[in-house]
Scaffold this motif. Structure first.
Motif, PDB file in Angstrom:
ATOM      1  N   ARG A   1      -3.031 -10.167  -7.745  1.00 30.79           N
ATOM      2  CA  ARG A   1      -3.116  -9.354  -6.523  1.00 30.79           C
ATOM      3  C   ARG A   1      -3.097  -7.854  -6.818  1.00 30.79           C
ATOM      4  NH1 ARG A   1      -2.026 -11.897  -1.296  1.00 30.79           N
ATOM      5  NH2 ARG A   1      -2.208  -9.733  -0.672  1.00 30.79           N
ATOM      6  N   TYR A   2      -2.803  -7.488  -8.051  1.00 29.84           N
ATOM      7  CA  TYR A   2      -2.663  -6.078  -8.413  1.00 29.84           C
ATOM      8  C   TYR A   2      -3.580  -5.729  -9.585  1.00 29.84           C
ATOM      9  CZ  TYR A   2       1.421  -6.894  -5.547  1.00 29.84           C
ATOM     10  OH  TYR A   2       2.245  -7.253  -4.510  1.00 29.84           O
ATOM     11  N   PRO A   3      -4.886  -5.837  -9.408  1.00 28.62           N
ATOM     12  CA  PRO A   3      -5.811  -5.633 -10.532  1.00 28.62           C
ATOM     13  C   PRO A   3      -5.861  -4.189 -11.040  1.00 28.62           C
ATOM     14  CG  PRO A   3      -7.032  -5.854  -8.488  1.00 28.62           C
ATOM     15  CD  PRO A   3      -5.600  -6.157  -8.171  1.00 28.62           C
ATOM     16  N   HIS A   4      -5.399  -3.236 -10.258  1.00 31.97           N
ATOM     17  CA  HIS A   4      -5.483  -1.834 -10.659  1.00 31.97           C
ATOM     18  C   HIS A   4      -4.127  -1.260 -11.075  1.00 31.97           C
ATOM     19  CE1 HIS A   4      -9.549  -2.084  -9.226  1.00 31.97           C
ATOM     20  NE2 HIS A   4      -9.139  -2.433  -8.020  1.00 31.97           N
ATOM     21  N   HIS A   5      -3.194  -2.126 -11.374  1.00 33.83           N
ATOM     22  CA  HIS A   5      -1.856  -1.668 -11.767  1.00 33.83           C
ATOM     23  C   HIS A   5      -1.397  -2.414 -13.013  1.00 33.83           C
ATOM     24  CE1 HIS A   5      -2.033  -0.488  -7.542  1.00 33.83           C
ATOM     25  NE2 HIS A   5      -1.199   0.467  -7.894  1.00 33.83           N
ATOM     26  N   ALA A   6      -0.495  -1.775 -13.738  1.00 32.62           N
ATOM     27  CA  ALA A   6       0.153  -2.445 -14.867  1.00 32.62           C
ATOM     28  C   ALA A   6       1.121  -3.471 -14.277  1.00 32.62           C
ATOM     29  CB  ALA A   6       0.894  -1.426 -15.720  1.00 32.62           C
ATOM     30  N   VAL A   7       0.996  -4.722 -14.727  1.00 34.49           N
ATOM     31  CA  VAL A   7       1.791  -5.815 -14.160  1.00 34.49           C
ATOM     32  C   VAL A   7       2.410  -6.633 -15.289  1.00 34.49           C
ATOM     33  CG1 VAL A   7       1.737  -7.902 -12.746  1.00 34.49           C
ATOM     34  CG2 VAL A   7       0.241  -5.985 -12.167  1.00 34.49           C
ATOM     35  N   THR A   8       3.657  -7.021 -15.095  1.00 33.52           N
ATOM     36  CA  THR A   8       4.329  -7.951 -15.994  1.00 33.52           C
ATOM     37  C   THR A   8       4.821  -9.123 -15.169  1.00 33.52           C
ATOM     38  OG1 THR A   8       5.031  -6.233 -17.540  1.00 33.52           O
ATOM     39  CG2 THR A   8       6.297  -8.278 -17.563  1.00 33.52           C
ATOM     40  N   GLU A  19       0.823  -1.213   0.000  1.00 33.27           N
ATOM     41  CA  GLU A  19       0.000   0.000   0.000  1.00 33.27           C
ATOM     42  C   GLU A  19       0.855   1.261   0.000  1.00 33.27           C
ATOM     43  OE1 GLU A  19      -0.570  -2.585   2.068  1.00 33.27           O
ATOM     44  OE2 GLU A  19      -2.458  -3.323   1.234  1.00 33.27           O
ATOM     45  N   ALA A  20       1.982   1.231   0.680  1.00 31.23           N
ATOM     46  CA  ALA A  20       2.869   2.396   0.735  1.00 31.23           C
ATOM     47  C   ALA A  20       3.646   2.577  -0.568  1.00 31.23           C
ATOM     48  CB  ALA A  20       3.840   2.264   1.910  1.00 31.23           C
ATOM     49  N   MET A  21       4.034   1.481  -1.209  1.00 31.05           N
ATOM     50  CA  MET A  21       4.899   1.554  -2.389  1.00 31.05           C
ATOM     51  C   MET A  21       4.142   1.716  -3.698  1.00 31.05           C
ATOM     52  SD  MET A  21       8.013   1.400  -1.298  1.00 31.05           S
ATOM     53  CE  MET A  21       8.894   1.057  -2.782  1.00 31.05           C
ATOM     54  N   LEU A  22       2.993   1.082  -3.832  1.00 30.00           N
ATOM     55  CA  LEU A  22       2.302   1.068  -5.119  1.00 30.00           C
ATOM     56  C   LEU A  22       2.007   2.454  -5.693  1.00 30.00           C
ATOM     57  CD1 LEU A  22       0.000  -2.044  -4.731  1.00 30.00           C
ATOM     58  CD2 LEU A  22       1.993  -1.779  -6.214  1.00 30.00           C
ATOM     59  N   PRO A  23       1.642   3.451  -4.896  1.00 26.16           N
ATOM     60  CA  PRO A  23       1.416   4.774  -5.489  1.00 26.16           C
ATOM     61  C   PRO A  23       2.686   5.405  -6.080  1.00 26.16           C
ATOM     62  CG  PRO A  23       0.412   4.634  -3.311  1.00 26.16           C
ATOM     63  CD  PRO A  23       1.245   3.404  -3.494  1.00 26.16           C
ATOM     64  N   LEU A  24       3.838   4.866  -5.719  1.00 29.16           N
ATOM     65  CA  LEU A  24       5.108   5.438  -6.155  1.00 29.16           C
ATOM     66  C   LEU A  24       5.661   4.799  -7.429  1.00 29.16           C
ATOM     67  CD1 LEU A  24       6.818   5.561  -2.643  1.00 29.16           C
ATOM     68  CD2 LEU A  24       5.557   7.396  -3.803  1.00 29.16           C
ATOM     69  N   VAL A  25       5.008   3.737  -7.914  1.00 34.03           N
ATOM     70  CA  VAL A  25       5.548   3.017  -9.071  1.00 34.03           C
ATOM     71  C   VAL A  25       4.615   3.097 -10.271  1.00 34.03           C
ATOM     72  CG1 VAL A  25       6.840   1.427  -7.587  1.00 34.03           C
ATOM     73  CG2 VAL A  25       4.570   0.776  -8.401  1.00 34.03           C
ATOM     74  N   ASP A  26       5.213   2.975 -11.456  1.00 34.62           N
ATOM     75  CA  ASP A  26       4.441   2.957 -12.696  1.00 34.62           C
ATOM     76  C   ASP A  26       4.087   1.540 -13.124  1.00 34.62           C
ATOM     77  OD1 ASP A  26       4.603   5.773 -13.090  1.00 34.62           O
ATOM     78  OD2 ASP A  26       6.671   5.510 -13.778  1.00 34.62           O
ATOM     79  N   TRP A  27       4.854   0.579 -12.659  1.00 29.80           N
ATOM     80  CA  TRP A  27       4.695  -0.791 -13.130  1.00 29.80           C
ATOM     81  C   TRP A  27       5.082  -1.744 -12.009  1.00 29.80           C
ATOM     82  CZ3 TRP A  27       3.280  -0.574 -18.287  1.00 29.80           C
ATOM     83  CH2 TRP A  27       3.015  -1.798 -18.911  1.00 29.80           C
ATOM     84  N   LEU A  78      11.077  -4.581 -20.929  1.00 25.29           N
ATOM     85  CA  LEU A  78      10.121  -3.788 -20.159  1.00 25.29           C
ATOM     86  C   LEU A  78      10.655  -2.379 -19.923  1.00 25.29           C
ATOM     87  CD1 LEU A  78       7.512  -3.474 -18.567  1.00 25.29           C
ATOM     88  CD2 LEU A  78       8.678  -4.516 -16.596  1.00 25.29           C
ATOM     89  N   ILE A  79      11.915  -2.258 -19.569  1.00 25.92           N
ATOM     90  CA  ILE A  79      12.517  -0.931 -19.347  1.00 25.92           C
ATOM     91  C   ILE A  79      12.487  -0.130 -20.647  1.00 25.92           C
ATOM     92  CG2 ILE A  79      14.705   0.256 -18.853  1.00 25.92           C
ATOM     93  CD1 ILE A  79      15.236  -2.091 -16.823  1.00 25.92           C
ATOM     94  N   GLY A  80      12.795  -0.780 -21.764  1.00 31.02           N
ATOM     95  CA  GLY A  80      12.734  -0.094 -23.061  1.00 31.02           C
ATOM     96  C   GLY A  80      11.325   0.397 -23.362  1.00 31.02           C
ATOM     97  N   GLN A  81      10.320  -0.422 -23.102  1.00 33.77           N
ATOM     98  CA  GLN A  81       8.928  -0.018 -23.327  1.00 33.77           C
ATOM     99  C   GLN A  81       8.548   1.157 -22.434  1.00 33.77           C
ATOM    100  OE1 GLN A  81       6.774  -3.619 -22.529  1.00 33.77           O
ATOM    101  NE2 GLN A  81       7.329  -4.575 -24.479  1.00 33.77           N
TER     102      GLN A  81
END
Length: 186
Positions: free
Chosen positions: A26-33, A7-15, A176-179
């Motif tokens: 477990r992360y339905p509201h985030h971009a996940v690879t 909960e603390a980290m997810l708002p800080l990440v894009d992926w 992924l980093i390139g994308q």
């Protein structure tokens, strides 16, 4: 997944990257690879050569997870097998308890005949199972499988090692980093 930390980290990440599809859910509201856990195959130069009857079983991992196979102890005794535990803490009910050490862990595992690794949860990594199989060590994830190996089943492992090559993960992370870099420019 780590409640509080997520909960603390997810708002800080894009992926988010995770090793399994189960964790991705477990992360339905985030971009996940999904990038599976993999291993440096150069570390797995030795392979178990199976000779003679099953005598020793091995469990390795953190001591807090050892309870996952306590229910196996009567079966291990019934089969007259010896148990080696490799962990960060000594195990008083093992025939041999060895402190975990990356420099000697593979040798310690290879001295046994079968690795026991009962699944703890759907979120548990399969790293221990893969690690053992990369050493040509059969893995019993159930008591029934342990009996199967004790009855003389072939203990050689058939495994496509390339699936577990860490270089595949490196390639996936680079893509992924390139994308993400391309998306940030647009």
């Amino acid at each position: 997944p780590h409640p509080g930390i997520d909960e603390a980290m997810l708002p800080l990440v894009d992926w988010v990257t995770v090793p399994t599809m189960t964790l991705a859910g477990r992360y339905p509201h985030h971009a996940v690879t999904v990038i599976p856990d993999r291993h440096d195959l150069n570390l797995y130069t030795r392979q178990k050569v199976h000779e003679g009857p099953l005598r020793w079983v091995c469990w390795f991992g953190y001591s807090v997870n050892a309870a996952a196979f306590y229910r196996w102890l009567p079966e291990i005794r019934h089969l007259r097998l010896r148990l080696k535990v490799i962990s960060e803490k000594s195990c008083p009910w093992a025939h041999r308890s060895v402190r975990w050490n990356w420099q000697t862990a593979f040798d310690e595992i290879l001295e046994t005949d079968v690795v026991i690794n009962p699944p703890k949860s759907v979120y548990q990594s399969d790293n221990k199972t893969v690690m053992a199989k990369l050493l040509n060590m059969p893995v019993a994830e159930t008591v029934k499988e342990l009996y199967h190996f004790a009855d003389g089943a072939n203990r050689n492992v058939v495994l496509d090692r390339s699936v577990y090559d860490v270089r595949r993960s490196v390639e996936q992370y680079q893509q992924l980093i390139g994308q993400l870099q391309t998306a940030a420019v647009c």
